[in-house]
Scaffold this motif. Sequence first.
Motif, PDB file in Angstrom:
ATOM      1  N   ARG A 298      46.096  34.219  40.807  1.00  0.00           N
ATOM      2  CA  ARG A 298      44.939  33.563  41.404  1.00  0.00           C
ATOM      3  C   ARG A 298      44.412  34.369  42.598  1.00  0.00           C
ATOM      4  NH1 ARG A 298      42.755  28.554  40.913  1.00  0.00           N
ATOM      5  NH2 ARG A 298      44.484  27.875  39.594  1.00  0.00           N
ATOM      6  N   VAL A 299      45.334  34.912  43.399  1.00  0.00           N
ATOM      7  CA  VAL A 299      44.915  35.812  44.487  1.00  0.00           C
ATOM      8  C   VAL A 299      44.247  37.047  43.903  1.00  0.00           C
ATOM      9  CG1 VAL A 299      45.770  37.310  46.338  1.00  0.00           C
ATOM     10  CG2 VAL A 299      46.647  34.978  46.113  1.00  0.00           C
ATOM     11  N   GLY A 300      44.840  37.592  42.853  1.00  0.00           N
ATOM     12  CA  GLY A 300      44.207  38.661  42.096  1.00  0.00           C
ATOM     13  C   GLY A 300      44.307  40.041  42.715  1.00  0.00           C
ATOM     14  N   PRO A 301      43.925  41.067  41.947  1.00  0.00           N
ATOM     15  CA  PRO A 301      43.969  42.440  42.445  1.00  0.00           C
ATOM     16  C   PRO A 301      43.106  42.664  43.676  1.00  0.00           C
ATOM     17  CG  PRO A 301      43.751  42.426  40.050  1.00  0.00           C
ATOM     18  CD  PRO A 301      43.556  41.021  40.510  1.00  0.00           C
ATOM     19  N   TYR A 302      41.944  41.999  43.742  1.00  0.00           N
ATOM     20  CA  TYR A 302      41.090  42.174  44.915  1.00  0.00           C
ATOM     21  C   TYR A 302      41.795  41.667  46.171  1.00  0.00           C
ATOM     22  CZ  TYR A 302      37.029  43.399  42.060  1.00  0.00           C
ATOM     23  OH  TYR A 302      36.159  44.021  41.208  1.00  0.00           O
ATOM     24  N   GLY A 303      42.472  40.515  46.039  1.00  0.00           N
ATOM     25  CA  GLY A 303      43.193  39.976  47.180  1.00  0.00           C
ATOM     26  C   GLY A 303      44.328  40.887  47.614  1.00  0.00           C
ATOM     27  N   TRP A 304      45.084  41.406  46.627  1.00  0.00           N
ATOM     28  CA  TRP A 304      46.178  42.316  46.969  1.00  0.00           C
ATOM     29  C   TRP A 304      45.653  43.583  47.636  1.00  0.00           C
ATOM     30  CZ3 TRP A 304      47.630  47.314  45.963  1.00  0.00           C
ATOM     31  CH2 TRP A 304      48.922  47.668  46.399  1.00  0.00           C
ATOM     32  N   MET A 305      44.562  44.119  47.109  1.00  0.00           N
ATOM     33  CA  MET A 305      43.981  45.325  47.704  1.00  0.00           C
ATOM     34  C   MET A 305      43.521  45.070  49.136  1.00  0.00           C
ATOM     35  SD  MET A 305      44.142  48.010  45.751  1.00  0.00           S
ATOM     36  CE  MET A 305      42.827  49.056  46.411  1.00  0.00           C
ATOM     37  N   ALA A 306      42.960  43.887  49.390  1.00  0.00           N
ATOM     38  CA  ALA A 306      42.539  43.560  50.760  1.00  0.00           C
ATOM     39  C   ALA A 306      43.743  43.542  51.689  1.00  0.00           C
ATOM     40  CB  ALA A 306      41.838  42.202  50.780  1.00  0.00           C
ATOM     41  N   PHE A 307      44.847  42.931  51.224  1.00  0.00           N
ATOM     42  CA  PHE A 307      46.076  42.906  52.029  1.00  0.00           C
ATOM     43  C   PHE A 307      46.598  44.311  52.279  1.00  0.00           C
ATOM     44  CE2 PHE A 307      50.578  43.590  50.853  1.00  0.00           C
ATOM     45  CZ  PHE A 307      51.137  43.398  52.105  1.00  0.00           C
TER      46      PHE A 307
END
Length: 243
Positions: A156-165
Motif C-alpha cells: 500500500r505504501v508502494g515503491p514511490y513511498g519507499w523511494m521517498a523514504f
Amino acid sequence: MLLLHGLGGNASTWDGFLRGGALGHEVWYADLPWQGSSAEPGWTRRCDPQRVVTDLVNGAAPGCAPFDLVVAHSYAAGLVLAALAAGDVRPDAVVLVSPFYRADPASFDWPTISYSLNDFHLVFVEALRVSGASRPARTRREASHRDWMGRQLRDRVGPYGWMAFFDLYLRTPFLRLDEVRVPVLVLRGDADTASRPEDSHQLARALPNARFASLPGCGHFPMIEEPAEFSRVIGQFLESTWS
C-alpha cells in the motif's frame, strides 16, 4: 504539541501516549499523506512531504499557531530533521523517535539498500505485532498470515513511498546540522532492527544541542510498546530544557 507519524502509520500510533495525558500539553496530530490505510500509489507525485511537514509545524492548519514541541517518528522524524537543517522550522523543542540518519555517505553500500528494500515489510509486521492489530502468532501459519499482512501494508505504501523514504535517508549526510540550536531529544528502542543504533548515536552527536535516550526492550515503535516510559523520558527532557 504536534505528533507526526511515520511512513505507513497513522494517528493511532500515539494512542498509548495520549491516554497517559501527553504531559499535559494541548495536542494536535494529523493523518498524513503517507498513512498506511489511505496512501495511494504515487502519492509522492501529488504532494511534497517536506512542505507538508514544514507547513504543519509552522501552524498552517486553520486556527493553529506554530507549535512549541514536535514529536516525530521514523520517516516524519527525517522530514522534521531536514526542515530544521534548512532553517524552515524553529519550534522550542523536538523529539525525533527512531530516526534514520548517517553521517558518512560512504556508509550507504549495496547491502544497506538490499536490507532496506527487501526487508521493508518487516517494519509493518512489527507494527502489527506491537499494536495488537493481529493476535500473537502461536503457530507457523499465524506467523505466516501476519507476514502476509505486513506485505500488504508495504504494497500500500508502494515503491514511490519507499523511494521517498530512502531518498530522504540518502540525503542525511549532507544536512547542515551544525547550526541547529533547537533542543532535540533523539529517542529509540534498543531492540530496533529497522533503524540502526549508529543512526541515533551519530545524529545526537551531530546536533549541537541534542540528547540521546534508549528505551530497553523496545523496537521501532517505543510509543506503542512502552507509552508510560516513553512519556517519562520526554517529560525529563522537557523539564531539563525548558524554563
